[in-house]
Design a protein around this motif. Structure first.
Motif, mmCIF file in Angstrom:
data_model
loop_
_atom_site.group_PDB
_atom_site.id
_atom_site.type_symbol
_atom_site.label_atom_id
_atom_site.label_comp_id
_atom_site.label_asym_id
_atom_site.label_seq_id
_atom_site.Cartn_x
_atom_site.Cartn_y
_atom_site.Cartn_z
ATOM 1 N N SER A 1 0.626 -1.326 0.150
ATOM 2 C CA SER A 1 -0.082 -0.023 -0.013
ATOM 3 C C SER A 1 0.872 1.170 0.044
ATOM 4 O O SER A 1 2.123 1.102 -0.136
ATOM 5 N N HIS A 2 0.344 2.465 0.284
ATOM 6 C CA HIS A 2 1.062 3.605 0.346
ATOM 7 C C HIS A 2 1.477 4.032 1.525
ATOM 8 O O HIS A 2 2.304 4.888 1.597
ATOM 9 N N VAL A 3 1.176 3.371 2.687
ATOM 10 C CA VAL A 3 1.453 3.555 4.018
ATOM 11 C C VAL A 3 3.142 3.836 4.292
ATOM 12 O O VAL A 3 3.436 4.821 4.848
ATOM 13 N N PRO A 4 3.971 2.771 4.038
ATOM 14 C CA PRO A 4 5.161 2.852 4.257
ATOM 15 C C PRO A 4 6.048 4.224 3.652
ATOM 16 O O PRO A 4 7.119 4.603 3.899
ATOM 17 N N PHE A 5 5.291 4.627 2.571
ATOM 18 C CA PHE A 5 5.950 5.766 1.775
ATOM 19 C C PHE A 5 5.592 7.152 2.645
ATOM 20 O O PHE A 5 6.366 8.198 2.285
ATOM 21 N N ILE A 6 4.554 7.201 3.302
ATOM 22 C CA ILE A 6 4.019 8.518 3.975
ATOM 23 C C ILE A 6 4.285 8.544 5.399
ATOM 24 O O ILE A 6 4.173 9.539 5.732
ATOM 25 N N GLU A 7 4.853 7.482 6.061
ATOM 26 C CA GLU A 7 4.860 7.528 7.081
ATOM 27 C C GLU A 7 6.641 7.356 7.440
ATOM 28 O O GLU A 7 7.063 6.266 7.352
ATOM 29 N N ALA A 8 7.138 8.365 7.724
ATOM 30 C CA ALA A 8 8.771 8.175 7.948
ATOM 31 C C ALA A 8 9.221 7.341 8.851
ATOM 32 O O ALA A 8 10.411 6.690 8.702
ATOM 33 N N ILE B 1 8.104 4.409 9.523
ATOM 34 C CA ILE B 1 8.010 2.786 8.964
ATOM 35 C C ILE B 1 9.030 2.772 7.863
ATOM 36 O O ILE B 1 9.015 3.113 7.059
ATOM 37 N N GLU B 2 9.481 1.192 8.199
ATOM 38 C CA GLU B 2 10.496 1.095 7.144
ATOM 39 C C GLU B 2 9.809 -0.156 6.246
ATOM 40 O O GLU B 2 8.997 -0.573 6.480
ATOM 41 N N TYR B 3 10.128 0.193 4.777
ATOM 42 C CA TYR B 3 9.294 -0.662 3.682
ATOM 43 C C TYR B 3 9.431 -2.039 3.876
ATOM 44 O O TYR B 3 8.445 -2.790 4.010
ATOM 45 N N GLU B 4 10.560 -2.686 4.308
ATOM 46 C CA GLU B 4 10.849 -3.845 4.363
ATOM 47 C C GLU B 4 10.002 -4.521 5.548
ATOM 48 O O GLU B 4 9.612 -5.783 5.506
ATOM 49 N N ALA B 5 9.805 -3.752 6.741
ATOM 50 C CA ALA B 5 9.276 -4.265 7.853
ATOM 51 C C ALA B 5 7.648 -4.470 7.670
ATOM 52 O O ALA B 5 7.089 -4.829 8.414
ATOM 53 N N PHE B 6 7.280 -3.544 6.669
ATOM 54 C CA PHE B 6 5.647 -3.146 6.583
ATOM 55 C C PHE B 6 5.213 -4.640 6.028
ATOM 56 O O PHE B 6 5.721 -4.979 5.019
ATOM 57 N N PRO B 7 3.991 -5.018 6.462
ATOM 58 C CA PRO B 7 3.365 -6.161 6.047
ATOM 59 C C PRO B 7 2.738 -6.062 4.487
ATOM 60 O O PRO B 7 2.336 -4.839 4.351
ATOM 61 N N ASP B 8 2.852 -7.157 3.684
ATOM 62 C CA ASP B 8 2.314 -6.941 2.444
ATOM 63 C C ASP B 8 0.660 -6.932 2.735
ATOM 64 O O ASP B 8 0.129 -7.685 3.781
ATOM 65 N N THR B 9 -0.022 -6.314 1.966
ATOM 66 C CA THR B 9 -1.401 -6.415 2.037
ATOM 67 C C THR B 9 -2.038 -7.545 1.484
ATOM 68 O O THR B 9 -1.353 -8.407 0.486
ATOM 69 N N ASP B 10 -2.994 -8.088 1.810
ATOM 70 C CA ASP B 10 -3.830 -9.121 1.210
ATOM 71 C C ASP B 10 -4.801 -8.675 0.345
ATOM 72 O O ASP B 10 -5.411 -9.919 -0.248
ATOM 73 N N SER B 11 -4.660 -7.517 -0.223
ATOM 74 C CA SER B 11 -5.695 -7.104 -1.153
ATOM 75 C C SER B 11 -5.414 -7.456 -2.710
ATOM 76 O O SER B 11 -6.101 -7.247 -3.494
ATOM 77 N N GLY B 12 -4.339 -7.906 -2.806
ATOM 78 C CA GLY B 12 -4.047 -8.261 -4.395
ATOM 79 C C GLY B 12 -3.542 -7.128 -5.207
ATOM 80 O O GLY B 12 -3.715 -7.045 -6.150
ATOM 81 N N GLU B 13 -3.252 -5.952 -4.483
ATOM 82 C CA GLU B 13 -2.947 -4.777 -5.130
ATOM 83 C C GLU B 13 -1.738 -4.668 -5.855
ATOM 84 O O GLU B 13 -0.872 -5.371 -5.551
ATOM 85 N N TYR B 14 -1.809 -4.284 -7.256
ATOM 86 C CA TYR B 14 -0.545 -4.325 -8.267
ATOM 87 C C TYR B 14 0.134 -2.875 -7.971
ATOM 88 O O TYR B 14 1.265 -2.820 -8.199
ATOM 89 N N ALA B 15 -0.817 -1.906 -7.697
ATOM 90 C CA ALA B 15 -0.124 -0.762 -7.578
ATOM 91 C C ALA B 15 -1.102 0.258 -6.600
ATOM 92 O O ALA B 15 -2.310 -0.057 -6.447
ATOM 93 N N SER B 16 -0.565 1.189 -5.886
ATOM 94 C CA SER B 16 -1.178 2.142 -5.041
ATOM 95 C C SER B 16 -0.745 3.484 -5.225
ATOM 96 O O SER B 16 0.149 3.679 -5.714
ATOM 97 N N GLY B 17 -1.706 4.369 -4.982
ATOM 98 C CA GLY B 17 -1.643 5.703 -4.997
ATOM 99 C C GLY B 17 -1.838 6.520 -3.975
ATOM 100 O O GLY B 17 -2.449 6.142 -3.050
ATOM 101 N N TYR B 18 -1.094 7.738 -3.742
ATOM 102 C CA TYR B 18 -1.305 8.838 -2.718
ATOM 103 C C TYR B 18 -1.177 10.270 -3.152
ATOM 104 O O TYR B 18 -0.529 10.564 -4.060
#
Length: 175
Positions: free
Chosen positions: A108-115, A117-134
């Motif tokens: 999702s977009h969350v690890p990009f807008i929350e300083a 939160i580290e990308y690798e540590a943030f869990p994958d979403t179960d939504s099957g998203e290919y892309a997210s936007g913010y």
């Protein structure tokens, strides 16, 4: 003989189902709005639309700011997601005045807008998203989007459909 008929029936049923799935997505609408200029960090995607202008940029260009006068949106492609999620960029995404789309991010977009939160540590979403936007609006409200693939199937037709839907989203921001 009965066995051959059953196999033939199964084969025809399978082909018909595959054909229907492809036709549904293939007939998905193209973006037909005004020309869009999109900055891309990474490899420029292939799209069906002719009214999209892509410009290669890098993350340093994002740090420099003044993006809204040059681009309608920014795409950050898969190979740059980890770096783009680093803390200094979170503030930029919130203050740039244009939407950002994170292509092939499963987080999702969350690890990009929350300083913090580290990308690798943030869990994958179960939504099957290919892309997210913010997109952070000027009146302290924000919008976010998720774009899944038809039947969660990664193929060229479904990926092209995602990009068309992203372009339509960008168009609605202008209105």
């Amino acid at each position: 003989m009965r066995r051959k008929i059953i196999l033939l029936f199964l084969l025809i049923s399978t082909l018909a189902a595959c054909s229907m799935d492809k036709n549904e997505v293939k007939d998905s609408p193209l973006y037909e709005g005004r020309d869009l200029t999109i900055g891309v960090v990474g490899k420029i995607p292939d799209v069906r639309e002719r009214n999209i202008v892509f410009k290669n940029i890098d993350l340093n260009d994002i740090r420099k700011g003044n993006l809204s006068s040059k681009y309608d949106a920014i795409f950050i492609m898969k190979e740059h997601l980890i770096e783009a999620a680093r803390a200094p960029y979170a503030k930029i995404y919130k203050n740039s005045g244009i939407p950002f789309f994170f292509i092939e991010s499963k987080k999702s977009h969350v690890p990009f807008i929350e300083a913090e939160i580290e990308y690798e540590a943030f869990p994958d979403t179960d939504s099957g998203e290919y892309a997210s936007g913010y997109y952070h609006l000027s009146d302290d409200t924000e919008k976010s989007w998720g774009y899944g693939l038809y039947n969660d199937t990664v193929n060229e037709v479904n990926i092209l459909d995602v990009f068309s839907r992203i372009f339509m989203t960008i168009k609605t921001i202008d209105q």
